[in-house]
Scaffold this motif. Structure first.
Motif, PDB file in Angstrom:
ATOM      1  N   VAL A  79     -12.059  26.432 -13.160  1.00 47.74           N
ATOM      2  CA  VAL A  79     -13.011  25.811 -12.246  1.00 47.74           C
ATOM      3  C   VAL A  79     -14.399  26.106 -12.796  1.00 47.74           C
ATOM      4  O   VAL A  79     -14.744  27.265 -13.055  1.00 47.74           O
ATOM      5  CB  VAL A  79     -12.865  26.356 -10.808  1.00 47.74           C
ATOM      6  N   VAL A  80     -15.159  25.043 -13.015  1.00 48.82           N
ATOM      7  CA  VAL A  80     -16.542  25.175 -13.462  1.00 48.82           C
ATOM      8  C   VAL A  80     -17.435  24.900 -12.268  1.00 48.82           C
ATOM      9  O   VAL A  80     -17.287  23.889 -11.577  1.00 48.82           O
ATOM     10  CB  VAL A  80     -16.847  24.179 -14.606  1.00 48.82           C
ATOM     11  N   GLN A  81     -18.333  25.824 -12.036  1.00 51.67           N
ATOM     12  CA  GLN A  81     -19.323  25.673 -10.977  1.00 51.67           C
ATOM     13  C   GLN A  81     -20.658  25.408 -11.663  1.00 51.67           C
ATOM     14  O   GLN A  81     -21.104  26.196 -12.492  1.00 51.67           O
ATOM     15  CB  GLN A  81     -19.386  26.957 -10.147  1.00 51.67           C
ATOM     16  N   TYR A  82     -21.245  24.279 -11.324  1.00 48.52           N
ATOM     17  CA  TYR A  82     -22.510  23.915 -11.934  1.00 48.52           C
ATOM     18  C   TYR A  82     -23.659  24.678 -11.285  1.00 48.52           C
ATOM     19  O   TYR A  82     -23.554  25.160 -10.158  1.00 48.52           O
ATOM     20  CB  TYR A  82     -22.751  22.413 -11.782  1.00 48.52           C
ATOM     21  N   ASN A  83     -24.771  24.769 -11.994  1.00 45.05           N
ATOM     22  CA  ASN A  83     -25.980  25.351 -11.422  1.00 45.05           C
ATOM     23  C   ASN A  83     -26.545  24.476 -10.307  1.00 45.05           C
ATOM     24  O   ASN A  83     -27.206  24.962  -9.405  1.00 45.05           O
ATOM     25  CB  ASN A  83     -27.058  25.501 -12.512  1.00 45.05           C
ATOM     26  N   GLU A  84     -26.252  23.188 -10.384  1.00 46.38           N
ATOM     27  CA  GLU A  84     -26.889  22.211  -9.513  1.00 46.38           C
ATOM     28  C   GLU A  84     -26.118  21.980  -8.210  1.00 46.38           C
ATOM     29  O   GLU A  84     -24.898  21.992  -8.181  1.00 46.38           O
ATOM     30  CB  GLU A  84     -27.037  20.871 -10.254  1.00 46.38           C
ATOM     31  N   SER A  85     -26.889  21.742  -7.157  1.00 49.85           N
ATOM     32  CA  SER A  85     -26.376  21.315  -5.857  1.00 49.85           C
ATOM     33  C   SER A  85     -26.999  19.960  -5.556  1.00 49.85           C
ATOM     34  O   SER A  85     -28.122  19.677  -5.969  1.00 49.85           O
ATOM     35  CB  SER A  85     -26.770  22.301  -4.760  1.00 49.85           C
ATOM     36  N   LEU A  86     -26.278  19.128  -4.798  1.00 48.02           N
ATOM     37  CA  LEU A  86     -26.704  17.746  -4.577  1.00 48.02           C
ATOM     38  C   LEU A  86     -26.777  17.411  -3.097  1.00 48.02           C
ATOM     39  O   LEU A  86     -25.887  17.748  -2.335  1.00 48.02           O
ATOM     40  CB  LEU A  86     -25.702  16.796  -5.259  1.00 48.02           C
ATOM     41  N   ARG A  87     -27.855  16.717  -2.723  1.00 43.69           N
ATOM     42  CA  ARG A  87     -27.994  16.124  -1.394  1.00 43.69           C
ATOM     43  C   ARG A  87     -27.864  14.618  -1.562  1.00 43.69           C
ATOM     44  O   ARG A  87     -28.495  14.041  -2.446  1.00 43.69           O
ATOM     45  CB  ARG A  87     -29.354  16.461  -0.796  1.00 43.69           C
ATOM     46  N   LEU A  88     -27.085  13.982  -0.718  1.00 44.66           N
ATOM     47  CA  LEU A  88     -26.922  12.525  -0.773  1.00 44.66           C
ATOM     48  C   LEU A  88     -27.486  11.880   0.485  1.00 44.66           C
ATOM     49  O   LEU A  88     -27.354  12.427   1.574  1.00 44.66           O
ATOM     50  CB  LEU A  88     -25.442  12.156  -0.905  1.00 44.66           C
ATOM     51  N   ASP A  89     -28.097  10.731   0.316  1.00 46.51           N
ATOM     52  CA  ASP A  89     -28.551   9.936   1.452  1.00 46.51           C
ATOM     53  C   ASP A  89     -27.389   9.088   1.947  1.00 46.51           C
ATOM     54  O   ASP A  89     -26.407   8.880   1.235  1.00 46.51           O
ATOM     55  CB  ASP A  89     -29.718   9.023   1.032  1.00 46.51           C
ATOM     56  N   ASP A  90     -27.499   8.570   3.171  1.00 45.64           N
ATOM     57  CA  ASP A  90     -26.458   7.693   3.716  1.00 45.64           C
ATOM     58  C   ASP A  90     -26.210   6.523   2.760  1.00 45.64           C
ATOM     59  O   ASP A  90     -27.159   5.923   2.252  1.00 45.64           O
ATOM     60  CB  ASP A  90     -26.866   7.158   5.081  1.00 45.64           C
ATOM     61  N   GLY A  91     -24.957   6.236   2.526  1.00 43.02           N
ATOM     62  CA  GLY A  91     -24.583   5.110   1.680  1.00 43.02           C
ATOM     63  C   GLY A  91     -24.555   5.403   0.198  1.00 43.02           C
ATOM     64  O   GLY A  91     -24.212   4.538  -0.596  1.00 43.02           O
ATOM     65  N   GLN A  92     -24.918   6.612  -0.213  1.00 43.40           N
ATOM     66  CA  GLN A  92     -24.888   6.963  -1.630  1.00 43.40           C
ATOM     67  C   GLN A  92     -23.551   7.600  -1.999  1.00 43.40           C
ATOM     68  O   GLN A  92     -22.927   8.274  -1.180  1.00 43.40           O
ATOM     69  CB  GLN A  92     -26.011   7.948  -1.983  1.00 43.40           C
ATOM     70  N   GLN A  93     -23.165   7.391  -3.242  1.00 43.20           N
ATOM     71  CA  GLN A  93     -21.984   8.028  -3.813  1.00 43.20           C
ATOM     72  C   GLN A  93     -22.380   8.688  -5.121  1.00 43.20           C
ATOM     73  O   GLN A  93     -23.073   8.075  -5.943  1.00 43.20           O
ATOM     74  CB  GLN A  93     -20.882   7.008  -4.105  1.00 43.20           C
TER      75      GLN A  93
END
Length: 147
Positions: A79-93
């Motif tokens: 399992v690779v855990q990236y440094n980055e975290s992501l926030r998504l807006d409604d309707g985004q993939q």
């Protein structure tokens, strides 16, 4: 998503935007690696789901003067855990795919799509019989976001 700069505004944990910026998205960097220590479990309804158990692997320095260490991975799944975290807006993939350089180095992961925020983003990396070394903060995947 038109630009890497707009996508960068939705990410936390970027290591170096100028290097991670790509014409189609942002390259993700490795922050932690875990050895898979057992089996996971899937069922139809999800009530009996279990993620694979895992144990963190610490990187090692090739030279005591080095700033960053290496993970030396043998054949298997990690399992690779990236440094980055992501926030998504409604309707985004979010779509995460392996970089060609990852494939050429003897490792791969499946492409995946998420409609939920990821904190942090993770994937299952499979290493070929030749093994693979990953340096801390190396770029292994590309993130793109679809509206």
């Amino acid at each position: 998503m038109d630009t890497a700069n707009a996508l960068a505004a939705q990410l936390d944990g970027l290591v170096h935007l100028d290097t991670q910026r790509a014409s189609t998205g942002i390259d993700l960097t490795v922050g932690a690696v875990f050895r898979v220590t057992g089996h996971g479990q899937l069922d139809f309804g999800g009530g009996e789901f279990r993620a694979v158990p895992r144990k963190r692997i610490e990187p090692t320095l090739d030279d005591p003067e080095d700033d960053y260490g290496w993970w030396t991975l043998e054949t298997g799944a990690y399992v690779v855990q990236y440094n980055e975290s992501l926030r998504l807006d409604d309707g985004q993939q979010a779509v995460v795919t392996p970089l060609e350089r990852t494939l050429r180095a003897g490792a791969h992961h499946g492409a995946f799509v998420s409609e939920d925020a990821q904190d942090p983003i993770e994937t299952l990396l499979v290493v070929s019989r030749m093994g693979c070394r990953l340096k801390e903060n190396c770029r292994v995947s590309r993130l793109t976001v679809l509206e």
